[in-house]
Design a protein around this motif. Structure first.
Motif, PDB file in Angstrom:
ATOM      1  N   GLN A 252      21.783  28.919  78.624  1.00 53.35           N
ATOM      2  CA  GLN A 252      21.098  28.649  77.360  1.00 53.35           C
ATOM      3  C   GLN A 252      19.577  28.539  77.511  1.00 53.35           C
ATOM      4  O   GLN A 252      18.875  28.394  76.528  1.00 53.35           O
ATOM      5  CB  GLN A 252      21.650  27.374  76.727  1.00 53.35           C
ATOM      6  CG  GLN A 252      21.227  26.086  77.424  1.00 53.35           C
ATOM      7  CD  GLN A 252      21.815  24.844  76.777  1.00 53.35           C
ATOM      8  OE1 GLN A 252      23.005  24.551  76.926  1.00 53.35           O
ATOM      9  NE2 GLN A 252      20.978  24.124  76.028  1.00 53.35           N
ATOM     10  N   TYR A 253      19.088  28.654  78.746  1.00 54.61           N
ATOM     11  CA  TYR A 253      17.660  28.482  78.982  1.00 54.61           C
ATOM     12  C   TYR A 253      17.019  29.833  79.294  1.00 54.61           C
ATOM     13  O   TYR A 253      17.434  30.532  80.231  1.00 54.61           O
ATOM     14  CB  TYR A 253      17.432  27.511  80.138  1.00 54.61           C
ATOM     15  CG  TYR A 253      18.110  26.173  79.934  1.00 54.61           C
ATOM     16  CD1 TYR A 253      17.554  25.229  79.069  1.00 54.61           C
ATOM     17  CD2 TYR A 253      19.300  25.870  80.594  1.00 54.61           C
ATOM     18  CE1 TYR A 253      18.169  23.993  78.873  1.00 54.61           C
ATOM     19  CE2 TYR A 253      19.919  24.641  80.400  1.00 54.61           C
ATOM     20  CZ  TYR A 253      19.348  23.715  79.535  1.00 54.61           C
ATOM     21  OH  TYR A 253      19.979  22.503  79.339  1.00 54.61           O
ATOM     22  N   ASP A 254      15.988  30.190  78.552  1.00 51.92           N
ATOM     23  CA  ASP A 254      15.334  31.494  78.722  1.00 51.92           C
ATOM     24  C   ASP A 254      14.774  31.674  80.130  1.00 51.92           C
ATOM     25  O   ASP A 254      14.878  32.753  80.714  1.00 51.92           O
ATOM     26  CB  ASP A 254      14.205  31.663  77.694  1.00 51.92           C
ATOM     27  CG  ASP A 254      14.736  31.930  76.298  1.00 51.92           C
ATOM     28  OD1 ASP A 254      15.920  32.322  76.178  1.00 51.92           O
ATOM     29  OD2 ASP A 254      13.965  31.747  75.330  1.00 51.92           O
ATOM     30  N   ASN A 255      14.170  30.613  80.670  1.00 52.75           N
ATOM     31  CA  ASN A 255      13.584  30.720  82.007  1.00 52.75           C
ATOM     32  C   ASN A 255      14.633  31.047  83.060  1.00 52.75           C
ATOM     33  O   ASN A 255      14.414  31.882  83.947  1.00 52.75           O
ATOM     34  CB  ASN A 255      12.865  29.430  82.388  1.00 52.75           C
ATOM     35  CG  ASN A 255      11.639  29.177  81.539  1.00 52.75           C
ATOM     36  OD1 ASN A 255      11.222  30.022  80.760  1.00 52.75           O
ATOM     37  ND2 ASN A 255      11.053  28.002  81.684  1.00 52.75           N
ATOM     38  N   LEU A 256      15.786  30.388  82.970  1.00 55.32           N
ATOM     39  CA  LEU A 256      16.862  30.659  83.915  1.00 55.32           C
ATOM     40  C   LEU A 256      17.467  32.042  83.689  1.00 55.32           C
ATOM     41  O   LEU A 256      17.811  32.748  84.636  1.00 55.32           O
ATOM     42  CB  LEU A 256      17.954  29.587  83.796  1.00 55.32           C
ATOM     43  CG  LEU A 256      17.698  28.262  84.508  1.00 55.32           C
ATOM     44  CD1 LEU A 256      18.847  27.290  84.255  1.00 55.32           C
ATOM     45  CD2 LEU A 256      17.537  28.481  86.016  1.00 55.32           C
ATOM     46  N   ASN A 257      17.581  32.425  82.420  1.00 55.96           N
ATOM     47  CA  ASN A 257      18.168  33.733  82.124  1.00 55.96           C
ATOM     48  C   ASN A 257      17.329  34.869  82.686  1.00 55.96           C
ATOM     49  O   ASN A 257      17.860  35.886  83.146  1.00 55.96           O
ATOM     50  CB  ASN A 257      18.344  33.902  80.609  1.00 55.96           C
ATOM     51  CG  ASN A 257      19.450  33.014  80.058  1.00 55.96           C
ATOM     52  OD1 ASN A 257      20.251  32.484  80.825  1.00 55.96           O
ATOM     53  ND2 ASN A 257      19.484  32.844  78.759  1.00 55.96           N
ATOM     54  N   ILE A 258      15.999  34.706  82.636  1.00 54.71           N
ATOM     55  CA  ILE A 258      15.122  35.705  83.237  1.00 54.71           C
ATOM     56  C   ILE A 258      15.359  35.776  84.744  1.00 54.71           C
ATOM     57  O   ILE A 258      15.373  36.854  85.346  1.00 54.71           O
ATOM     58  CB  ILE A 258      13.642  35.377  82.939  1.00 54.71           C
ATOM     59  CG1 ILE A 258      13.311  35.697  81.482  1.00 54.71           C
ATOM     60  CG2 ILE A 258      12.707  36.141  83.862  1.00 54.71           C
ATOM     61  CD1 ILE A 258      13.325  37.178  81.160  1.00 54.71           C
ATOM     62  N   LEU A 259      15.569  34.623  85.356  1.00 53.21           N
ATOM     63  CA  LEU A 259      15.853  34.592  86.794  1.00 53.21           C
ATOM     64  C   LEU A 259      17.178  35.287  87.093  1.00 53.21           C
ATOM     65  O   LEU A 259      17.274  36.062  88.048  1.00 53.21           O
ATOM     66  CB  LEU A 259      15.883  33.146  87.285  1.00 53.21           C
ATOM     67  CG  LEU A 259      16.177  32.940  88.776  1.00 53.21           C
ATOM     68  CD1 LEU A 259      15.113  33.621  89.636  1.00 53.21           C
ATOM     69  CD2 LEU A 259      16.258  31.459  89.108  1.00 53.21           C
ATOM     70  N   TYR A 260      18.211  35.001  86.267  1.00 51.97           N
ATOM     71  CA  TYR A 260      19.501  35.682  86.462  1.00 51.97           C
ATOM     72  C   TYR A 260      19.332  37.199  86.337  1.00 51.97           C
ATOM     73  O   TYR A 260      19.864  37.969  87.151  1.00 51.97           O
ATOM     74  CB  TYR A 260      20.517  35.223  85.414  1.00 51.97           C
ATOM     75  CG  TYR A 260      20.826  33.755  85.404  1.00 51.97           C
ATOM     76  CD1 TYR A 260      20.792  32.990  86.566  1.00 51.97           C
ATOM     77  CD2 TYR A 260      21.160  33.097  84.209  1.00 51.97           C
ATOM     78  CE1 TYR A 260      21.077  31.631  86.545  1.00 51.97           C
ATOM     79  CE2 TYR A 260      21.448  31.749  84.176  1.00 51.97           C
ATOM     80  CZ  TYR A 260      21.404  31.013  85.344  1.00 51.97           C
ATOM     81  OH  TYR A 260      21.684  29.679  85.320  1.00 51.97           O
ATOM     82  N   ALA A 261      18.598  37.618  85.312  1.00 53.71           N
ATOM     83  CA  ALA A 261      18.369  39.053  85.090  1.00 53.71           C
ATOM     84  C   ALA A 261      17.628  39.663  86.274  1.00 53.71           C
ATOM     85  O   ALA A 261      17.943  40.778  86.717  1.00 53.71           O
ATOM     86  CB  ALA A 261      17.599  39.275  83.792  1.00 53.71           C
ATOM     87  N   PHE A 262      16.641  38.940  86.788  1.00 57.32           N
ATOM     88  CA  PHE A 262      15.865  39.414  87.938  1.00 57.32           C
ATOM     89  C   PHE A 262      16.765  39.654  89.138  1.00 57.32           C
ATOM     90  O   PHE A 262      16.685  40.704  89.800  1.00 57.32           O
ATOM     91  CB  PHE A 262      14.786  38.384  88.260  1.00 57.32           C
ATOM     92  CG  PHE A 262      13.996  38.674  89.505  1.00 57.32           C
ATOM     93  CD1 PHE A 262      12.974  39.616  89.491  1.00 57.32           C
ATOM     94  CD2 PHE A 262      14.266  37.999  90.692  1.00 57.32           C
ATOM     95  CE1 PHE A 262      12.233  39.885  90.635  1.00 57.32           C
ATOM     96  CE2 PHE A 262      13.539  38.260  91.838  1.00 57.32           C
ATOM     97  CZ  PHE A 262      12.520  39.207  91.816  1.00 57.32           C
ATOM     98  N   VAL A 263      17.641  38.710  89.411  1.00 56.03           N
ATOM     99  CA  VAL A 263      18.556  38.835  90.558  1.00 56.03           C
ATOM    100  C   VAL A 263      19.523  40.001  90.342  1.00 56.03           C
ATOM    101  O   VAL A 263      19.756  40.816  91.253  1.00 56.03           O
ATOM    102  CB  VAL A 263      19.323  37.520  90.780  1.00 56.03           C
ATOM    103  CG1 VAL A 263      20.404  37.706  91.846  1.00 56.03           C
ATOM    104  CG2 VAL A 263      18.371  36.400  91.185  1.00 56.03           C
TER     105      VAL A 263
END
Length: 401
Positions: free
Chosen positions: A356-367
């Motif tokens: 639910q957190y945009d910052n974490l989602n960007i990290l997931y997408a990056f990985v």
């Protein structure tokens, strides 16, 4: 990789490619930092487009380092040279670009064509790299692929540039001639309504080879210096860290500049163009000089085998970090978020979702984008590269001894 290329291979510079791609990634998703960070941090991240400049300087260096001493303006040499460039760049660009237009067929996403009347015609412009000369079409299809037009212009012109350097020692004159030609094209076509073909000076200076040729020539100059003086030197100056500091000093300067109306970063300010195309290019070359001639912690990190793998797959990462591949991952993360809350409701729990957190989602997408990039590199890009180099495409392959 041929024996000659292996002799000219510098692992830390492959790691730099990963750094460059990740800087571009941050610049495109800086908006995720707008709530939890001061505005000046967001502006700083916005100028991380400098990864493109790193790519351009690196291309100039590598092409000159590998080919300057053995180039010949003959049909056979140029065909072999072109074959190597096609094997390296074209297969994945073609496949990912084709994927963008297949997705467009089903989604009709207007950003893919930006008002161009024929998707087939635009696809042809993409795979021939000519779309990069049109301001209105520059970010269509695989948006970040505009830089491939700049790269291809350099690849085609590099042997001629080498010949002029060999015979006439004209370095800065070539830069002035190319940039001057770009200005002339804008003066001729800026009032012609042809999808922004050389539509304005900002576009020409930032998105065409004619405006950005200095970056490649700085790389060429560095390669010739290394070829002449070698990898070792006696002075103790840490050019690695001096160059690294200067790179981000340039970023800071651009982040302070007002953004012109209709554009999106300090880069587009006239002073920003000077900083990015010239001062930054010299700073990057200084950084590269340090990496090549020094033994530092940064060099060891960039030459680490895993970082090297990330560098080898960074071309694919760069091509997929915007567009349909990212959208697919983003939608998948949103689906996981909805699914997680559905489970919480079913179980009667009032918990936070890890999605639910945009910052974490960007990290997931990056990985995930890196994982996809490594997979495509290992099983598609690298095999196709070897296949083309060993094939009789353009020039007959040499038999094994």
């Amino acid at each position: 990789m041929s024996q000659r290329e292996q002799q000219n291979y510098i692992p830390a510079l492959t790691g730099v490619r990963a750094l460059a791609a990740y800087l571009v990634f941050i610049s495109h998703y800086e908006y995720t930092f707008d709530q939890n960070f001061p505005h000046f941090i967001q502006r700083f991240f916005l100028e991380f487009h400098i990864g493109v400049t790193i790519f351009f300087v690196l291309s100039g260096f590598l092409i000159a380092f590998r080919y300057y001493d053995n180039f010949h303006l003959t049909k056979e040499w140029f065909k072999q040279y072109l074959k190597n460039r096609v094997a390296r760049i074209y297969p994945m660009y073609f496949l990912i670009t084709a994927g963008a237009f297949v997705v467009y067929y089903f989604t009709r996403d207007p950003s893919v064509v930006n008002g161009f009347p024929s998707a087939i015609g635009l696809f042809f412009m993409h795979i021939t790299f000519v779309r990069g000369f049109f301001h209105q079409l520059n970010f269509t299809g695989v948006a970040q692929g505009w830089s491939l037009t700049v790269e291809e212009c350099f690849y085609f012109s590099a042997p001629i540039a080498f010949y002029i350097l060999h015979r006439y020692r004209k370095y800065f004159l070539q830069i002035l001639a190319l940039t001057g030609f770009g200005f002339l094209m804008v003066l001729i076509f800026r009032n012609v309504n042809w999808y922004g073909f050389f539509g304005n000076f900002t576009f020409m200076m930032l998105y065409t080879f004619f405006g950005r040729c200095f970056e490649f020539f700085v790389g060429i100059k560095l390669a010739l210096m290394i070829r002449k003086k070698g990898f070792h030197r006696t002075n103790k100056l840490k050019f690695t860290y001096i160059g690294f500091f200067l790179i981000f000093f340039c970023v800071w300067l651009m982040s302070l500049l007002p953004i012109p109306k209709g554009w999106s970063a300090g880069l587009h300010n006239p002073l920003g163009i000077i900083i990015n195309n010239y001062l930054l290019a010299v700073s990057i070359a200084t950084f590269f000089y340090g990496l090549i001639t020094e033994t530092t912690v940064m060099k060891k990190v960039l030459a680490n085998p895993f970082v090297e793998l990330l560098g080898k797959s960074s071309y694919i990462f760069y091509l997929i970090h915007l567009g349909y591949m990212y959208v697919f991952i983003y939608n998948g993360i949103n689906w996981l978020n909805d699914y997680t809350f559905d489970l919480y409701d079913k179980w009667g729990l009032d918990w936070h979702s890890p999605f639910q957190y945009d910052n974490l989602n960007i990290l997931y997408a990056f990985v995930l984008l890196n994982a996809v990039s490594i997979f495509l590199f290992k099983f598609i890009e690298e095999p196709l590269n070897h296949f083309i180099r060993k094939s009789d495409f353009l020039v007959k392959a040499k038999p094994k001894q």
